[in-house]
Scaffold this motif. Structure first.
Motif, PDB file in Angstrom:
ATOM      1  N   UNK A 269      20.442 119.270  36.555  1.00 25.05           N
ATOM      2  CA  UNK A 269      19.041 119.709  36.512  1.00 25.05           C
ATOM      3  C   UNK A 269      18.175 118.486  36.820  1.00 25.05           C
ATOM      4  N   UNK A 270      18.187 118.035  38.062  1.00 25.99           N
ATOM      5  CA  UNK A 270      17.460 116.817  38.378  1.00 25.99           C
ATOM      6  C   UNK A 270      16.497 117.007  39.541  1.00 25.99           C
ATOM      7  N   UNK A 271      16.287 118.245  39.974  1.00 26.71           N
ATOM      8  CA  UNK A 271      15.316 118.489  41.016  1.00 26.71           C
ATOM      9  C   UNK A 271      15.743 118.013  42.385  1.00 26.71           C
ATOM     10  N   UNK A 272      17.033 117.835  42.631  1.00 31.91           N
ATOM     11  CA  UNK A 272      17.475 117.361  43.943  1.00 31.91           C
ATOM     12  C   UNK A 272      17.265 118.430  44.996  1.00 31.91           C
ATOM     13  N   UNK A 273      17.169 118.013  46.238  1.00 29.67           N
ATOM     14  CA  UNK A 273      17.006 118.943  47.340  1.00 29.67           C
ATOM     15  C   UNK A 273      15.583 118.919  47.878  1.00 29.67           C
ATOM     16  N   UNK A 274      15.486 118.939  49.174  1.00 27.24           N
ATOM     17  CA  UNK A 274      14.176 118.826  49.825  1.00 27.24           C
ATOM     18  C   UNK A 274      13.258 119.962  49.409  1.00 27.24           C
ATOM     19  N   UNK A 275      13.729 121.224  49.471  1.00 31.53           N
ATOM     20  CA  UNK A 275      12.861 122.351  49.167  1.00 31.53           C
ATOM     21  C   UNK A 275      12.515 122.409  47.683  1.00 31.53           C
ATOM     22  N   UNK A 276      13.421 121.935  46.868  1.00 28.76           N
ATOM     23  CA  UNK A 276      13.137 121.852  45.439  1.00 28.76           C
ATOM     24  C   UNK A 276      11.927 120.950  45.196  1.00 28.76           C
ATOM     25  N   UNK A 277      11.950 119.766  45.818  1.00 24.79           N
ATOM     26  CA  UNK A 277      10.845 118.817  45.623  1.00 24.79           C
ATOM     27  C   UNK A 277       9.549 119.353  46.224  1.00 24.79           C
ATOM     28  N   UNK A 278       9.651 119.978  47.381  1.00 16.36           N
ATOM     29  CA  UNK A 278       8.445 120.513  48.026  1.00 16.36           C
ATOM     30  C   UNK A 278       7.827 121.618  47.176  1.00 16.36           C
ATOM     31  N   UNK A 279       8.666 122.510  46.678  1.00 10.52           N
ATOM     32  CA  UNK A 279       8.161 123.643  45.892  1.00 10.52           C
ATOM     33  C   UNK A 279       7.438 123.166  44.643  1.00 10.52           C
ATOM     34  N   UNK A 280       8.042 122.228  43.917  1.00 12.35           N
ATOM     35  CA  UNK A 280       7.411 121.770  42.679  1.00 12.35           C
ATOM     36  C   UNK A 280       6.194 120.894  42.964  1.00 12.35           C
ATOM     37  N   UNK A 281       6.228 120.124  44.031  1.00  9.70           N
ATOM     38  CA  UNK A 281       5.050 119.329  44.384  1.00  9.70           C
ATOM     39  C   UNK A 281       3.871 120.238  44.686  1.00  9.70           C
ATOM     40  N   UNK A 282       4.135 121.330  45.394  1.00  6.17           N
ATOM     41  CA  UNK A 282       3.064 122.282  45.707  1.00  6.17           C
ATOM     42  C   UNK A 282       2.524 122.936  44.440  1.00  6.17           C
ATOM     43  N   UNK A 283       3.423 123.325  43.541  1.00  7.67           N
ATOM     44  CA  UNK A 283       2.980 123.985  42.306  1.00  7.67           C
ATOM     45  C   UNK A 283       2.173 123.027  41.428  1.00  7.67           C
TER      46      UNK A 283
END
Length: 449
Positions: A12-26
């Motif tokens: 549960x470390x937020x890895x992955x490009x889309x993971x980071x993009x999604x949370x950055x947007x939120x």
């Protein structure tokens, strides 16, 4: 306890490009709406949905000092979730753990104040805004977070992940409607689910939906509400009401929602035509609706008594409005027949376990999706009756009033059904144990080692 098969557990470390993009947007969206948060909270306070003196807690500003030692953060949305998790909280307290319980409603805060024991602290949950959640987590420093049922807040969950705090969902519930919405959320939804260390689902269907959304570790533990103690009633209050009622038949409309009041009142009047001494107790789901409910009674030519005014039932007032919080145990114990609200309108129903445990026969409408499996089990046991509208409600209620043996059979069937479905508390605690914060070792001098 059954585990639902799925892909290997991910970190549960937020890895992955889309993971980071999604949370950055939120998180960016949360920062943008922060200036409007104060206005939102003040408007909610004006409508009685916030406590003015505790508004700062909704911005993550603590109202209490953090206690020393390991702390578990438990979040429950409202009254039902709070009542469901109280026994689990007690079990963790017996392990010597500190408890921080957050809720989001004024009603649940009052329940928490009345029922939390020992070292447990209540706070309002912060709005899901980055600065508020970061402030909250930094102050309380939980060793474990437990979210109850379907409370999934992306920023709070991301903040926990950033601080390495495991998150467990207990009594997990995922309705088909919520499942469709989460499926539409794309990368954000999947990222949120990856931040959950363990999900303890109520049913196999709930577990399958959580798993399909990308949650790694899901187990079926059952419903904690079956193990929750029945709501209490002060003995003196109960005796005083029973003396005042003096054997009158009592019809209870419990947890009523707008759109049901008129139907229940019409059914009660049909019953009163047969039983002139009938006492009807109307308990709105939200007590602030009492003035509108009283006006409805007066417009029908009925003089209501109000619990909040200190009234007691009498023969000149055939309707008693139970407009207080935390007293359903009293009203269920007084009732001969109960209609359970939220079921004659497309709300999805309220929890039928409490009246079933308190030996009162239950009637309900067709809308029971919120507790579908519980109602299905009770119907299969012939422990409840389904009604459609005022006429049907009056007819089935009168059949129960007229036949005490039928009422007893319904009550016995409900009792046996509920007892057969207990055990979720022990299963949930056993599954939680590996995630509980470890108390520091104590040396012979009494110092932490």
């Amino acid at each position: 306890m059954r585990e639902i098969d799925g892909p290997p557990m991910r970190e549960i470390d937020g890895r992955g490009f889309w993971d980071r993009v999604a949370f950055a947007a939120w998180r960016s969206a949360g920062r943008l709406v922060e200036p409007a948060a104060a206005l939102l909270l003040r408007e909610r306070e004006r409508r009685g949905k916030e406590e003015g003196e505790r508004l700062a807690e909704r911005r993550g500003i603590p109202g209490r000092k953090r206690p020393a030692g390991p702390l578990v953060w438990v979040h429950a949305a409202s009254v039902g979730e709070t009542n469901a998790v109280l026994a689990l909280i007690s079990a963790m307290q017996e392990e010597g753990l500190g408890i921080l319980l957050t809720t989001g409603t004024v009603t649940s805060a009052k329940i928490a104040r009345a029922r939390l024991k020992g070292n447990a602290i209540h706070q309002y949950v912060p709005l899901d805004v980055p600065r508020y959640c970061a402030r909250f987590v930094r102050h309380w420093r939980p060793g474990l977070a437990i979210f109850v049922e379907s409370e999934l807040w992306p920023v709070a969950m991301d903040e926990l992940s950033r601080h390495g705090v495991p998150l467990v969902v207990v009594n997990g519930r995922m309705s088909p409607r919520s499942f469709r919405r989460w499926r539409q959320s794309g990368p954000l939804g999947r990222s949120i689910m990856r931040r959950i260390s363990l999900c303890l689902a109520q049913t196999g269907d709930d577990a399958a939906r959580f798993k399909a959304l990308g949650m790694d570790k899901v187990m079926v533990s059952g419903n904690l509400k079956f193990d929750a103690p029945e709501p209490s009633a002060p003995a003196a209050e109960l005796a005083a009401f029973r003396e005042t009622i003096e054997g009158r038949p009592v019809f209870l409309g419990a947890s009523l929602h707008p759109g049901e009041d008129e139907q229940v009142l019409a059914a009660a009047e049909k019953l009163r035509a047969v039983r002139p001494d009938l006492l009807t107790i109307l308990a709105p789901r939200h007590p602030e609706r009492a003035p509108a409910l009283a006006d409805l009674c007066r417009n029908a030519g009925l003089t209501p008594a109000l619990r909040s005014a200190g009234d007691m039932p009498d023969m000149t007032k055939p309707v008693f409005i139970a407009d207080t919080i935390g007293e359903m145990g009293l009203w269920y114990r007084l009732a001969d027949v109960t209609f359970l609200g939220g079921t004659l309108i497309p709300h999805g129903g309220q929890n039928p376990i409490e009246p079933a445990k308190l030996a009162v026969p239950v009637l309900h409408g067709p809308h029971t999706a919120n507790f579908a499996e519980i109602f299905a089990a009770l119907r299969a046991a012939d422990a409840v009756g389904e009604v459609n509208g005022a006429d049907d409600l009056a007819a089935q209620a009168e059949a129960l009033f007229a036949n005490p043996e039928h009422r007893r059979q319904r009550v016995d069937a409900a009792t046996h059904c509920i007892q057969s479905l207990t055990g979720a508390l022990q299963r949930s605690f056993d599954a939680l144990r590996p995630y509980l914060p470890v108390k520091p070792a104590v040396t012979r001098t009494g110092e932490a080692g």
